[in-house]
Design a protein around this motif. Structure first.
Motif, PDB file in Angstrom:
ATOM      1  N   GLN A  49       7.681  10.978   2.019  1.00 42.12           N
ATOM      2  CA  GLN A  49       7.167   9.697   1.529  1.00 42.12           C
ATOM      3  C   GLN A  49       8.180   8.607   1.839  1.00 42.12           C
ATOM      4  O   GLN A  49       9.383   8.829   1.735  1.00 42.12           O
ATOM      5  N   LEU A  68      -1.431  11.410   3.946  1.00 40.06           N
ATOM      6  CA  LEU A  68      -2.097  11.684   2.673  1.00 40.06           C
ATOM      7  C   LEU A  68      -2.476  10.395   1.950  1.00 40.06           C
ATOM      8  O   LEU A  68      -3.508  10.336   1.281  1.00 40.06           O
ATOM      9  N   GLU A  69      -1.611   9.393   2.065  1.00 43.32           N
ATOM     10  CA  GLU A  69      -1.891   8.093   1.432  1.00 43.32           C
ATOM     11  C   GLU A  69      -1.010   7.024   2.049  1.00 43.32           C
ATOM     12  O   GLU A  69       0.008   7.319   2.676  1.00 43.32           O
ATOM     13  N   GLY A  70      -1.427   5.762   1.876  1.00 47.56           N
ATOM     14  CA  GLY A  70      -0.648   4.636   2.367  1.00 47.56           C
ATOM     15  C   GLY A  70      -1.117   4.143   3.722  1.00 47.56           C
ATOM     16  O   GLY A  70      -2.182   4.516   4.220  1.00 47.56           O
ATOM     17  N   HIS A  71      -0.292   3.276   4.317  1.00 45.02           N
ATOM     18  CA  HIS A  71      -0.595   2.682   5.619  1.00 45.02           C
ATOM     19  C   HIS A  71       0.702   2.498   6.377  1.00 45.02           C
ATOM     20  O   HIS A  71       1.633   1.843   5.892  1.00 45.02           O
ATOM     21  N   ARG A  85      -3.570   5.931   8.407  1.00 44.88           N
ATOM     22  CA  ARG A  85      -4.019   5.877   7.015  1.00 44.88           C
ATOM     23  C   ARG A  85      -4.455   7.278   6.592  1.00 44.88           C
ATOM     24  O   ARG A  85      -4.547   8.189   7.416  1.00 44.88           O
ATOM     25  N   ALA A  86      -4.742   7.419   5.295  1.00 45.32           N
ATOM     26  CA  ALA A  86      -5.130   8.724   4.745  1.00 45.32           C
ATOM     27  C   ALA A  86      -6.178   9.396   5.630  1.00 45.32           C
ATOM     28  O   ALA A  86      -7.173   8.776   6.016  1.00 45.32           O
ATOM     29  N   THR A 106       3.852   5.217   2.152  1.00 48.08           N
ATOM     30  CA  THR A 106       3.119   6.251   2.890  1.00 48.08           C
ATOM     31  C   THR A 106       3.630   7.633   2.517  1.00 48.08           C
ATOM     32  O   THR A 106       4.838   7.843   2.395  1.00 48.08           O
ATOM     33  N   ARG A 107       2.675   8.566   2.363  1.00 52.22           N
ATOM     34  CA  ARG A 107       3.016   9.961   2.115  1.00 52.22           C
ATOM     35  C   ARG A 107       2.288  10.795   3.156  1.00 52.22           C
ATOM     36  O   ARG A 107       1.120  10.571   3.449  1.00 52.22           O
ATOM     37  N   LYS A 108       3.011  11.757   3.734  1.00 54.54           N
ATOM     38  CA  LYS A 108       2.405  12.635   4.729  1.00 54.54           C
ATOM     39  C   LYS A 108       2.880  14.068   4.476  1.00 54.54           C
ATOM     40  O   LYS A 108       3.975  14.274   3.934  1.00 54.54           O
TER      41      LYS A 108
END
Length: 114
Positions: A49, A68-71, A85-86, A106-108
């Motif tokens: 993240q 997973l979330e964010g941009h 993006r997600a 952002t989380r990946k």
């Protein structure tokens, strides 16, 4: 020991980090990394993240990730910006150089092979 490993972040303490200061182009990005798999054979998997900011990246390793979330916006040197993006997934090959910009935290999840 089980041969199956779930992505349960409560089982590991996140590592805090940031890009090297000389790579930062904008902002003050901060990382959290939950490394769930590190068997000592050059294969890593977990969740990463970052808070907003922009920095230069250079990959020596192979990486697969899924946002997973964010941009974020990833721009390869000489290439066009790619908005992430997600649900977006990508493979980055060794030798990739460019700019990573986190627009929204952002989380990946990732798998890295050295």
């Amino acid at each position: 020991m089980s041969k199956a490993l779930g992505f349960d972040l409560s089982t590991v303490e996140p590592e805090e980090g940031a890009p090297a200061p000389e790579r930062v182009l904008e902002g003050d990005p901060r990382f959290l990394t939950w490394n769930l798999e590190d068997a000592g054979n050059g294969l890593y998997a977990g969740v990463w993240q970052s808070t907003p900011g922009t920095w230069r990246v250079s990959y020596d390793e192979w990486e697969y990730f899924s946002i997973l979330e964010g941009h974020s916006i990833l721009t390869e040197e000489g290439g066009q910006p790619v908005h992430l993006r997600a649900g977006d997934r990508m493979i980055i090959r060794p030798g990739f150089q460019g700019i990573w910009q986190v627009v929204e935290t952002t989380r990946k999840d990732y798998v890295v092979r050295l």
